[in-house]
Scaffold this motif. Structure first.
Motif, short mmCIF file in Angstrom:
data_model
loop_
_atom_site.label_atom_id
_atom_site.label_comp_id
_atom_site.label_asym_id
_atom_site.label_seq_id
_atom_site.Cartn_x
_atom_site.Cartn_y
_atom_site.Cartn_z
N ARG A 140 38.26 -12.77 0.06
CA ARG A 140 39.53 -12.62 0.77
C ARG A 140 39.36 -12.20 2.23
NH1 ARG A 140 42.79 -8.82 -2.98
NH2 ARG A 140 43.89 -8.47 -1.04
N ARG A 141 38.12 -12.02 2.64
CA ARG A 141 37.93 -11.52 4.00
C ARG A 141 37.87 -12.65 5.01
NH1 ARG A 141 33.15 -7.38 3.04
NH2 ARG A 141 34.12 -6.26 1.34
N LYS A 142 38.36 -12.33 6.19
CA LYS A 142 38.31 -13.32 7.26
C LYS A 142 37.07 -13.06 8.11
CE LYS A 142 41.09 -15.16 10.89
NZ LYS A 142 41.74 -14.55 12.01
N LYS A 143 36.26 -14.10 8.23
CA LYS A 143 35.06 -13.95 9.06
C LYS A 143 35.48 -14.01 10.53
CE LYS A 143 31.14 -16.34 7.98
NZ LYS A 143 30.16 -17.45 8.11
N ILE A 144 35.01 -13.04 11.29
CA ILE A 144 35.36 -13.03 12.72
C ILE A 144 34.25 -13.66 13.53
CG2 ILE A 144 35.87 -11.52 14.69
CD1 ILE A 144 36.78 -9.39 12.71
N TYR A 145 33.00 -13.38 13.12
CA TYR A 145 31.87 -13.80 13.95
C TYR A 145 30.61 -13.79 13.11
CZ TYR A 145 28.21 -13.34 17.50
OH TYR A 145 27.09 -13.51 18.26
N GLU A 146 29.75 -14.77 13.31
CA GLU A 146 28.44 -14.73 12.65
C GLU A 146 27.36 -14.78 13.71
OE1 GLU A 146 27.83 -17.04 9.17
OE2 GLU A 146 25.73 -16.44 9.06
N GLY A 147 26.52 -13.76 13.74
CA GLY A 147 25.43 -13.73 14.70
C GLY A 147 24.11 -14.00 14.02
N LYS A 148 23.00 -13.68 14.70
CA LYS A 148 21.69 -14.00 14.16
C LYS A 148 21.33 -13.11 12.96
CE LYS A 148 20.38 -14.00 18.48
NZ LYS A 148 19.69 -14.00 19.76
N ALA A 149 21.73 -11.84 13.02
CA ALA A 149 21.34 -10.92 11.94
C ALA A 149 22.53 -10.29 11.21
CB ALA A 149 20.45 -9.81 12.51
N GLU A 166 41.86 -2.13 7.83
CA GLU A 166 42.89 -1.51 8.67
C GLU A 166 42.80 -2.13 10.05
OE1 GLU A 166 45.08 1.07 7.94
OE2 GLU A 166 44.40 0.56 5.92
N PRO A 167 43.92 -2.20 10.78
CA PRO A 167 43.81 -2.67 12.16
C PRO A 167 42.80 -1.79 12.91
CG PRO A 167 46.11 -2.32 11.55
CD PRO A 167 45.28 -1.80 10.43
N GLY A 168 42.00 -2.42 13.73
CA GLY A 168 41.03 -1.64 14.50
C GLY A 168 39.74 -1.36 13.76
N THR A 169 39.58 -1.96 12.57
CA THR A 169 38.30 -1.79 11.86
C THR A 169 37.67 -3.16 11.59
OG1 THR A 169 39.28 -1.85 9.64
CG2 THR A 169 39.07 0.32 10.67
N ILE A 170 36.37 -3.11 11.41
CA ILE A 170 35.58 -4.33 11.16
C ILE A 170 34.56 -4.01 10.08
CG2 ILE A 170 33.67 -5.64 12.23
CD1 ILE A 170 35.34 -5.94 14.68
N VAL A 171 34.26 -4.99 9.25
CA VAL A 171 33.16 -4.82 8.29
C VAL A 171 31.94 -5.56 8.85
CG1 VAL A 171 32.33 -5.33 5.95
CG2 VAL A 171 34.69 -4.56 6.29
N GLN A 172 30.85 -4.82 8.97
CA GLN A 172 29.62 -5.38 9.52
C GLN A 172 28.65 -5.64 8.36
OE1 GLN A 172 27.93 -4.32 13.69
NE2 GLN A 172 27.09 -2.80 12.35
N TYR A 173 28.30 -6.88 8.15
CA TYR A 173 27.41 -7.29 7.05
C TYR A 173 26.03 -7.59 7.61
CZ TYR A 173 25.51 -10.19 3.27
OH TYR A 173 24.71 -10.72 2.29
N PHE A 174 25.00 -6.97 7.04
CA PHE A 174 23.63 -7.17 7.53
C PHE A 174 22.92 -8.25 6.71
CE2 PHE A 174 22.87 -3.64 10.51
CZ PHE A 174 24.02 -2.91 10.32
N LYS A 175 22.54 -9.32 7.39
CA LYS A 175 21.84 -10.43 6.73
C LYS A 175 20.33 -10.15 6.65
CE LYS A 175 23.32 -13.76 9.67
NZ LYS A 175 23.53 -15.13 10.15
N ASP A 176 19.66 -10.97 5.87
CA ASP A 176 18.19 -10.86 5.80
C ASP A 176 17.51 -11.74 6.85
OD1 ASP A 176 18.01 -8.97 3.82
OD2 ASP A 176 17.76 -10.40 2.18
N ASP A 177 18.29 -12.41 7.67
CA ASP A 177 17.69 -13.35 8.63
C ASP A 177 17.03 -12.61 9.79
OD1 ASP A 177 18.87 -15.13 7.00
OD2 ASP A 177 20.38 -15.83 8.43
N ALA A 178 15.87 -13.11 10.16
CA ALA A 178 15.17 -12.56 11.33
C ALA A 178 14.97 -13.69 12.33
CB ALA A 178 13.82 -11.98 10.92
#
Ligand code: CDP
Length: 274
Positions: free
Chosen positions: A24-33, A41-53
């Protein structure tokens, strides 16, 4: 009379969110890692750490099992420590093995690099032997642009192009040096030399006021860490320069700091019982 609410409203929403799963989450951005998702809540973000290097501006890539779990825990550890000593960061709390809840902010388009010893691009650029202690910590800025390879810029460029004001730059240098003192001491205590590191800075608005906070992540992906006794590299150079197992190196850092039990990143696969 109304029945008391068993959970305060924002907490309740957070609680539901944590159990809602990623669908149900909306992806805002995908970076390298990392991947950023909209927070509960407004003003919060979930930061997911990938295994990519990635290294050398993503010319070298690999997936390294357990790296995301370690960086999530290590970044939590460093950011929590910084918050405790009054250095503001975006970190709110860790949600699970790979995710943390952070404050949304506007990222200043600069990479702030602090160096204590010559290494990497500084050693090459100025012809200084790697490992030479610098006369004092040196703060450098790179303009965040992957297409340009994050070029080194001066305060003149930053002011002229309006990436940050002079007042912001004074705050940024002060923050960077406090982070350096904190991390240097922490690492020294566990026999590790903090050679250099990179941080990113975010802007948050409290009413009419703007504040600068430490954002992104602080992990061995963005530092150079050398064992004081042996010189063993315990950072992303292990991957950049093919020096061995990156997860082992990061696990060693986490173990020395008491951040997580040994091998907790490797989730045991089911074993066949004969
Ligand atoms: O790593 P490299 O030699 O390309 O660049 P550097 O300018 O010597 O990097 C200084 C420090 O900043 C190292 O600890 C890097 O890991 C970190 N850094 C980073 O995390 N991300 C970047 N885009 C550039 C540097």
């Amino acid at each position: 009379m109304t029945a008391p609410n068993p959970r305060p409203e924002p907490e309740a929403r957070l609680w539901c969110f944590e159990r809602a799963g990623m669908a149900r989450r909306k992806k805002i951005y995908e970076g390298k890692a990392k991947i950023l998702y909209e927070g509960p809540e407004p003003g919060t973000i979930v930061q997911y750490f990938k295994d990519d290097a990635t290294a050398f501006n993503a010319q070298k890539k690999a997936t390294i099992e357990g790296k995301g779990v370690l960086n999530n825990r290590l970044s939590e550890f460093f950011m929590t420590g910084l918050n405790t000593i009054g250095v503001p960061t975006h970190f709110i709390r860790r949600l699970n093995m790979r995710e943390q809840l952070v404050r949304a902010c506007e990222i200043v388009p600069l990479e702030i690099i602090v160096r204590n010893y010559a290494a990497g691009s500084l050693a090459t650029r100025l012809g200084i032997e790697e490992g030479t202690q610098l006369p004092r910590p040196i703060v450098e800025y790179c303009y965040k642009d992957d297409k340009l390879g994050d070029p080194l810029v001066t305060e003149e460029h930053i002011a002229a192009f309006g990436w940050a004001s002079q007042h912001d730059m004074d705050d940024i240098v002060a923050l960077a040096l406090r982070v350096n003192d904190f991390l240097t001491g922490l690492m020294y205590g566990v026999g590790i030399r903090l050679v250099d590191f990179k941080i990113e800075i975010g802007r948050v608005y409290d009413g009419d006021f703007q504040r600068l906070i430490v954002a992104d992540e602080i992990s061995p992906d963005s530092m150079r860490l050398w064992d004081i006794e042996t010189g063993r590299k315990l950072d992303k150079d292990v991957f950049r320069r093919d020096l061995g197992d990156l997860t082992d190196a990061y696990t060693e850092v986490a173990r020395r700091l008491g951040v997580m039990p040994k091998q907790a990143t490797h989730i045991a696969k089911p074993k066949l019982i004969n």
